[in-house]
Design a protein around this motif. Structure first.
Motif, mmCIF file in Angstrom:
data_model
loop_
_atom_site.group_PDB
_atom_site.id
_atom_site.type_symbol
_atom_site.label_atom_id
_atom_site.label_comp_id
_atom_site.label_asym_id
_atom_site.label_seq_id
_atom_site.Cartn_x
_atom_site.Cartn_y
_atom_site.Cartn_z
ATOM 1 N N THR A 20 82.865 4.703 25.014
ATOM 2 C CA THR A 20 82.535 5.849 25.846
ATOM 3 C C THR A 20 82.345 7.068 24.954
ATOM 4 O OG1 THR A 20 83.173 7.110 27.817
ATOM 5 C CG2 THR A 20 84.949 6.511 26.320
ATOM 6 N N MET A 21 81.414 7.903 25.328
ATOM 7 C CA MET A 21 81.187 9.172 24.642
ATOM 8 C C MET A 21 81.965 10.246 25.398
ATOM 9 S SD MET A 21 79.115 8.330 22.191
ATOM 10 C CE MET A 21 78.461 9.880 21.590
ATOM 11 N N PHE A 22 82.473 11.238 24.676
ATOM 12 C CA PHE A 22 83.163 12.339 25.337
ATOM 13 C C PHE A 22 82.932 13.633 24.570
ATOM 14 C CE2 PHE A 22 86.197 10.573 22.351
ATOM 15 C CZ PHE A 22 86.903 11.663 21.849
ATOM 16 N N PRO A 23 82.817 14.748 25.315
ATOM 17 C CA PRO A 23 82.675 16.032 24.637
ATOM 18 C C PRO A 23 83.953 16.355 23.872
ATOM 19 C CG PRO A 23 82.777 16.335 27.022
ATOM 20 C CD PRO A 23 82.809 14.863 26.756
ATOM 21 N N THR A 24 83.825 17.032 22.752
ATOM 22 C CA THR A 24 84.997 17.332 21.932
ATOM 23 C C THR A 24 85.727 18.562 22.480
ATOM 24 O OG1 THR A 24 83.544 18.469 20.388
ATOM 25 C CG2 THR A 24 84.183 16.214 19.835
ATOM 26 N N ARG A 40 77.898 18.573 20.545
ATOM 27 C CA ARG A 40 78.097 17.221 20.040
ATOM 28 C C ARG A 40 79.230 16.545 20.789
ATOM 29 N NH1 ARG A 40 77.309 17.197 13.602
ATOM 30 N NH2 ARG A 40 75.254 18.118 13.575
ATOM 31 N N SER A 41 79.160 15.244 20.799
ATOM 32 C CA SER A 41 80.197 14.448 21.444
ATOM 33 C C SER A 41 80.856 13.545 20.421
ATOM 34 C CB SER A 41 79.591 13.588 22.554
ATOM 35 O OG SER A 41 79.081 14.388 23.579
ATOM 36 N N HIS A 97 89.864 19.102 16.281
ATOM 37 C CA HIS A 97 89.288 19.382 14.968
ATOM 38 C C HIS A 97 87.764 19.331 14.909
ATOM 39 C CE1 HIS A 97 93.249 19.588 13.303
ATOM 40 N NE2 HIS A 97 93.544 18.408 13.805
ATOM 41 N N ASP A 98 87.114 18.805 15.939
ATOM 42 C CA ASP A 98 85.645 18.746 15.936
ATOM 43 C C ASP A 98 85.112 19.484 17.148
ATOM 44 O OD1 ASP A 98 82.969 18.274 15.641
ATOM 45 O OD2 ASP A 98 83.057 16.201 16.265
ATOM 46 N N ARG A 99 85.171 20.763 17.093
ATOM 47 C CA ARG A 99 84.619 21.570 18.197
ATOM 48 C C ARG A 99 83.205 21.985 17.863
ATOM 49 N NH1 ARG A 99 89.071 24.221 21.758
ATOM 50 N NH2 ARG A 99 90.562 22.558 21.540
ATOM 51 N N THR A 100 82.390 20.989 17.512
ATOM 52 C CA THR A 100 80.994 21.238 17.187
ATOM 53 C C THR A 100 80.221 21.351 18.487
ATOM 54 O OG1 THR A 100 81.279 19.925 15.190
ATOM 55 C CG2 THR A 100 79.020 20.399 15.867
ATOM 56 N N ARG A 101 79.684 22.507 18.755
ATOM 57 C CA ARG A 101 78.980 22.761 20.012
ATOM 58 C C ARG A 101 77.824 21.782 20.205
ATOM 59 N NH1 ARG A 101 79.458 26.797 23.350
ATOM 60 N NH2 ARG A 101 77.765 27.487 24.675
ATOM 61 N N VAL A 123 87.668 6.297 16.910
ATOM 62 C CA VAL A 123 87.144 7.562 17.417
ATOM 63 C C VAL A 123 86.240 8.135 16.328
ATOM 64 C CG1 VAL A 123 87.667 9.897 18.200
ATOM 65 C CG2 VAL A 123 89.121 7.990 18.916
ATOM 66 N N THR A 124 84.980 8.318 16.681
ATOM 67 C CA THR A 124 83.984 8.813 15.744
ATOM 68 C C THR A 124 83.592 10.231 16.143
ATOM 69 O OG1 THR A 124 83.159 6.569 15.428
ATOM 70 C CG2 THR A 124 81.699 8.370 14.758
ATOM 71 N N ASP A 125 83.594 11.141 15.167
ATOM 72 C CA ASP A 125 83.168 12.513 15.442
ATOM 73 C C ASP A 125 82.243 12.993 14.331
ATOM 74 O OD1 ASP A 125 84.675 13.758 13.305
ATOM 75 O OD2 ASP A 125 86.455 13.665 14.546
ATOM 76 N N ALA A 126 81.761 14.208 14.461
ATOM 77 C CA ALA A 126 80.746 14.742 13.557
ATOM 78 C C ALA A 126 81.315 15.467 12.349
ATOM 79 C CB ALA A 126 79.832 15.701 14.332
ATOM 80 N N ARG A 127 82.616 15.541 12.199
ATOM 81 C CA ARG A 127 83.215 16.330 11.123
ATOM 82 C C ARG A 127 83.684 15.445 9.967
ATOM 83 N NH1 ARG A 127 84.597 21.668 12.475
ATOM 84 N NH2 ARG A 127 84.904 21.820 10.246
ATOM 85 N N GLY A 128 82.737 14.885 9.226
ATOM 86 C CA GLY A 128 83.057 14.022 8.106
ATOM 87 C C GLY A 128 83.699 14.740 6.942
ATOM 88 N N GLU A 129 83.508 16.050 6.862
ATOM 89 C CA GLU A 129 84.084 16.816 5.764
ATOM 90 C C GLU A 129 85.569 17.110 5.974
ATOM 91 O OE1 GLU A 129 83.096 19.990 8.737
ATOM 92 O OE2 GLU A 129 82.190 18.109 8.118
ATOM 93 N N ARG A 130 86.093 16.751 7.138
ATOM 94 C CA ARG A 130 87.509 17.005 7.438
ATOM 95 C C ARG A 130 88.228 15.694 7.706
ATOM 96 N NH1 ARG A 130 88.578 22.028 11.204
ATOM 97 N NH2 ARG A 130 90.633 21.408 10.529
#
Length: 159
Positions: free
Chosen positions: A21-25, A80-81, A74-78, A96-103
């Motif tokens: 499932t996808m979910f907003p951060t 993105r889910s 930690h991934d409050r990227t507007r 759990v996959t998110d867009a913040r690979g640098e963290r």
């Protein structure tokens, strides 16, 4: 969006359903994803399914809650889910996959005893049979935890 997929022939987990499932951060998004996962785990708990037992379900629910909450925090990227995935069969792998690979996630053993946050990864490390973090190209990361399987316990990220 919830979806179930069945692995293709030749893949390691042939014939087992996978929940994604996808979910907003956001806190609310993590809450919705956690409840969807808990419903899925409860449905798989039937004795004839051979799935995760009651104790395993409680542990899996806590792991899902911590990992989705961390993604939301930690991934409050507007715009993105994040994605939550549960994969059986021998146990359960929670991703759990998110867009913040640098963290990458780092446990904080120096957290204040009366603090309100900072102990989530310590909890994950103590509950999971193994856990870690992997890059998710092009710039994200997947934090995973496994429970209900016979592998050595990890004190921190592996891999």
């Amino acid at each position: 969006m919830n979806q179930e997929t069945v692995t293709a022939p030749g893949e390691p987990i042939i014939g087992t359903a996978r929940f994604r499932t996808m979910f907003p951060t956001t806190a609310h998004g993590a809450h919705i994803a956690r409840h969807a996962a808990e419903r899925r785990l409860a449905a798989q708990r039937r004795p004839e399914s051979g799935a995760v037992a009651d104790g395993g379900t409680a542990t899996a629910s806590l792991l899902v809650a911590e990992l989705t909450a961390n993604a939301a925090l930690h991934d409050r990227t507007r715009g993105r889910s994040a994605r939550l995935a549960l994969t059986p069969p021998a146990g359960l792998r929670i991703e759990v996959t998110d867009a913040r690979g640098e963290r990458p996630p780092v446990p904080r053993p120096d957290v204040e005893a009366d603090g309100e946050s900072g102990r989530g990864l310590l909890l994950v490390g103590s509950l999971a049979d193994a856990w870690g973090c992997e890059p998710y190209p092009p710039g994200g990361k997947t934090v995973w935890a496994e429970c209900g399987i016979a592998v050595p316990r990890a004190c921190g990220p592996t891999g």
